[in-house]
Design a protein around this motif. Structure first.
Motif, PDB file in Angstrom:
ATOM      1  N   ASP A  71      28.662  28.961  12.845  1.00  0.00           N
ATOM      2  CA  ASP A  71      28.937  28.049  13.472  1.00  0.00           C
ATOM      3  C   ASP A  71      29.083  26.362  14.010  1.00  0.00           C
ATOM      4  O   ASP A  71      27.958  26.583  12.430  1.00  0.00           O
TER       5      ASP A  71
ATOM      6  N   TYR B 158      29.289  27.074  21.108  1.00  0.00           N
ATOM      7  CA  TYR B 158      28.163  27.713  20.969  1.00  0.00           C
ATOM      8  C   TYR B 158      27.639  28.775  21.683  1.00  0.00           C
ATOM      9  O   TYR B 158      27.556  29.914  21.897  1.00  0.00           O
TER      10      TYR B 158
ATOM     11  N   ARG C  33      30.213  31.209  22.733  1.00  0.00           N
ATOM     12  CA  ARG C  33      30.232  32.425  22.011  1.00  0.00           C
ATOM     13  C   ARG C  33      29.042  33.617  21.964  1.00  0.00           C
ATOM     14  O   ARG C  33      29.046  34.468  21.966  1.00  0.00           O
ATOM     15  N   VAL C  34      27.832  32.341  22.679  1.00  0.00           N
ATOM     16  CA  VAL C  34      26.424  34.073  22.700  1.00  0.00           C
ATOM     17  C   VAL C  34      26.281  34.964  23.958  1.00  0.00           C
ATOM     18  O   VAL C  34      26.479  35.454  23.947  1.00  0.00           O
TER      19      VAL C  34
ATOM     20  N   ASN D 231      29.116  36.743  23.001  1.00  0.00           N
ATOM     21  CA  ASN D 231      28.897  38.257  21.659  1.00  0.00           C
ATOM     22  C   ASN D 231      27.626  39.463  22.822  1.00  0.00           C
ATOM     23  O   ASN D 231      27.973  40.250  22.337  1.00  0.00           O
TER      24      ASN D 231
ATOM     25  N   HIS E 233      23.355  36.668  27.992  1.00  0.00           N
ATOM     26  CA  HIS E 233      23.033  35.693  26.381  1.00  0.00           C
ATOM     27  C   HIS E 233      22.246  37.276  25.828  1.00  0.00           C
ATOM     28  O   HIS E 233      21.918  37.911  24.748  1.00  0.00           O
TER      29      HIS E 233
ATOM     30  N   THR F 251      21.629  37.900  21.406  1.00  0.00           N
ATOM     31  CA  THR F 251      23.010  37.698  20.861  1.00  0.00           C
ATOM     32  C   THR F 251      22.579  36.131  20.234  1.00  0.00           C
ATOM     33  O   THR F 251      22.979  35.425  19.100  1.00  0.00           O
TER      34      THR F 251
ATOM     35  N   THR G  32      24.663  34.646  16.517  1.00  0.00           N
ATOM     36  CA  THR G  32      24.911  33.642  16.690  1.00  0.00           C
ATOM     37  C   THR G  32      25.491  32.208  16.691  1.00  0.00           C
ATOM     38  O   THR G  32      26.966  31.904  15.842  1.00  0.00           O
ATOM     39  N   THR G  33      24.330  32.085  15.559  1.00  0.00           N
ATOM     40  CA  THR G  33      23.556  31.231  15.200  1.00  0.00           C
ATOM     41  C   THR G  33      24.189  31.082  14.022  1.00  0.00           C
ATOM     42  O   THR G  33      24.958  29.599  13.180  1.00  0.00           O
TER      43      THR G  33
ATOM     44  N   GLY H 282      29.560  36.798  14.998  1.00  0.00           N
ATOM     45  CA  GLY H 282      31.117  36.990  16.239  1.00  0.00           C
ATOM     46  C   GLY H 282      31.139  38.355  16.170  1.00  0.00           C
ATOM     47  O   GLY H 282      30.652  39.531  16.556  1.00  0.00           O
TER      48      GLY H 282
END
Length: 488
Positions: A3, A338, A341-342, A345, A368, A417, A421-422, A426
């Motif tokens: 990320d 970001y 994406r959390v 994911n 999340h 996640t 994710t950080t 993915g």
């Protein structure tokens, strides 16, 4: 790909951060080398484990370094421009910036950056509501401006009124937090408490049932928010219920603040426009330092500002500075990407677990976190958590609705996640994580008690599973390094 806001992404930042952390550790080592060693070991351990605890994340080097400053040396009780100590002009700057970033990020009318933790933020909110709804009318009735001006008889009346108020919050086994009226917590001692749960079949919030309980109980405070509910909440509906029964509507968004900040939750799913007060931590999905915030409507601002000395001690200026840095990071397009994406994911992880036969509370997720019901493996949550930890997968056990094993052993395992994710995980990586989790749980066997009954804590993990899982996890972790380029 890692990320873009992940700790230490840019090479120049990594080089500078490496030098700063190395120098700091050398200074610490000169006084207490064991602390320096433990600090280095913690980074090594975090780099080597699959961190799936939904309430944990990784703060940036900028946030971490901000906390290690001489702001730690200052006492600053009071508020910006109104301190009980001299020499707080720089603390005023720090606190004002943290509050400004919080207001702008969340669209709040007022922000208070002093709480040391999420529980402290909730305590400030609770007492602000009591002051606004109970104390202020009592003072007005007696024509005084301060409780110190009340006669002892009137003060006894006020104290009794404080102790007779009611709170309605989400039950712990449905996914609520212990500060939402759980009896062993101070919130359950401050208020007459009742809980709302979830639908027995769907395990989803039933707003009609919440409204029915609220009409019957007539709480002063209706609190929403969760720590283990894997779904979004319609805060507009909850606000309508609160308004109908005359309750102050409070939301604890500590877990999902990053999704609000990142505009994943908008409209009716964004609590800030709908609640009288909103509390949060600044770590978890917000990816900042450990600490808290209170956001409120302007009507509650003066009451919230009394957090110190009402329930808080001296503000932690070095942490407020780190909050300001983290909130500035969260106001970027990179953070919004970001946050999305959390959530994406979490969907991938949930689908991967279900495809492999795992039962999930509510049948999935749209935030999340994911809550596994591990009873289908013949395990308690404690056994599942421990076996996964043996294999290098860090989770935490958690109760499921109407949990037969109670809040200690539980029947669930909660995973989230934000942290991975950080690190840059993915869809492909999280599908592999699902496979690793299921493989460990399938090969974990409860150890029977002396009577031959299944135990709730002890277990055996099939030979070689822990080692194979750690090896597979290492491939994922090496491809997505934590603080890439940072060397101690």
């Amino acid at each position: 790909m890692t990320d873009t806001l992940a700790p230490g992404t840019a090479a120049d930042v990594a080089t500078t951060a490496s030098r700063a952390f190395r120098d700091a550790l050398e200074v610490i080592e000169s006084v207490e080398p064991r602390i320096a060693a433990a600090t280095r070991a913690e980074l090594t351990d975090q780099r080597a484990s699959l961190k799936l605890i939904a309430s944990e994340n990784y703060a940036s080097p900028a946030v971490l370094l901000t906390m290690g400053s001489w702001f730690s040396d200052k006492y600053a009780e009071g508020t910006v421009g109104h301190r009980f100590y001299a020499g707080c002009q720089n603390v005023d700057t720090v606190e004002a910036l943290a509050a400004e970033h919080a207001r702008e990020l969340f669209g709040a009318e007022y922000a208070y950056a002093q709480p040391h933790s999420g529980i402290d933020a909730n305590l400030v909110a609770f007492w602000s509501i009591l002051a606004h709804r109970v104390e202020a009318p009592e003072l007005a009735e007696h024509g005084v401006k301060n409780v110190n001006d009340l006669s002892e008889d009137h003060w006894e009346v006020l104290r009794k009124k404080f102790g007779e108020q009611r709170m309605l919050g989400m039950s712990l086994d449905a996914g609520g937090h212990l500060t939402h009226g759980f009896r062993p917590n101070i919130s359950g001692k401050m208020f007459h408490q009742r809980s709302y749960g979830t639908d027995p079949e769907t395990q989803l919030l039933d707003y009609d049932e919440v409204a029915r309980v609220a009409r019957e109980f007539k709480p002063l405070v209706l609190i929403a928010g969760y720590s283990a509910y894997p779904r979004r909440v319609n805060f507009a509906k909850m606000a309508e219920i609160a308004a109908e029964v005359g309750a102050t509507f409070m939301v604890d968004m500590a877990h999902f603040a990053g999704l609000v900040a990142g505009k994943v939750f908008t409209g009716d799913e964004d609590p800030v426009p709908h609640a009288d007060l909103v509390t949060t931590t600044t770590h978890k999905s917000l990816r900042g330092p450990r600490g808290g915030l209170v956001l409120s409507k302007e009507a509650y601002a003066a009451d919230v500002d009394r957090g110190c000395p009402m329930v808080l001690g001296g503000p932690l200026a070095h942490v407020m500075a780190a909050k300001a840095v983290a909130l500035a990071e969260a106001r970027t397009a990179e953070f919004r990407a970001y946050a999305q994406r959390v959530a994406d994911n979490a969907q991938t992880l949930a689908e991967g677990l279900q495809r492999r036969g795992v039962k999930l509370v509510t049948g999935g997720t749209d935030n999340h976190l994911v809550l596994l019901d591990v009873s289908g493996f013949g395990l308690t949550g404690r056994q599942g958590e421990s076996a996964l930890l043996d294999a290098g997968i860090v989770t935490n056990r958690n109760a499921v609705p109407n949990d037969p094993n109670g809040a200690w052993y539980t029947s669930g395992v909660r995973i989230g996640t934000p942290a991975l994710t950080t690190r840059g995980f993915g869809a492909a990586e999280f599908d592999t994580v699902a496979e690793l989790i299921v493989n460990v749980l399938k090969q974990t066997t409860p150890t029977t008690t002396a009577s031959g009954a299944p135990g709730k804590a002890k277990y055996t993990l099939a030979p070689g599973v822990a080692e194979a899982t750690k090896a597979a996890a290492a491939e994922l972790l090496d491809a997505n390094p934590l603080y890439p380029g940072l060397e101690l």
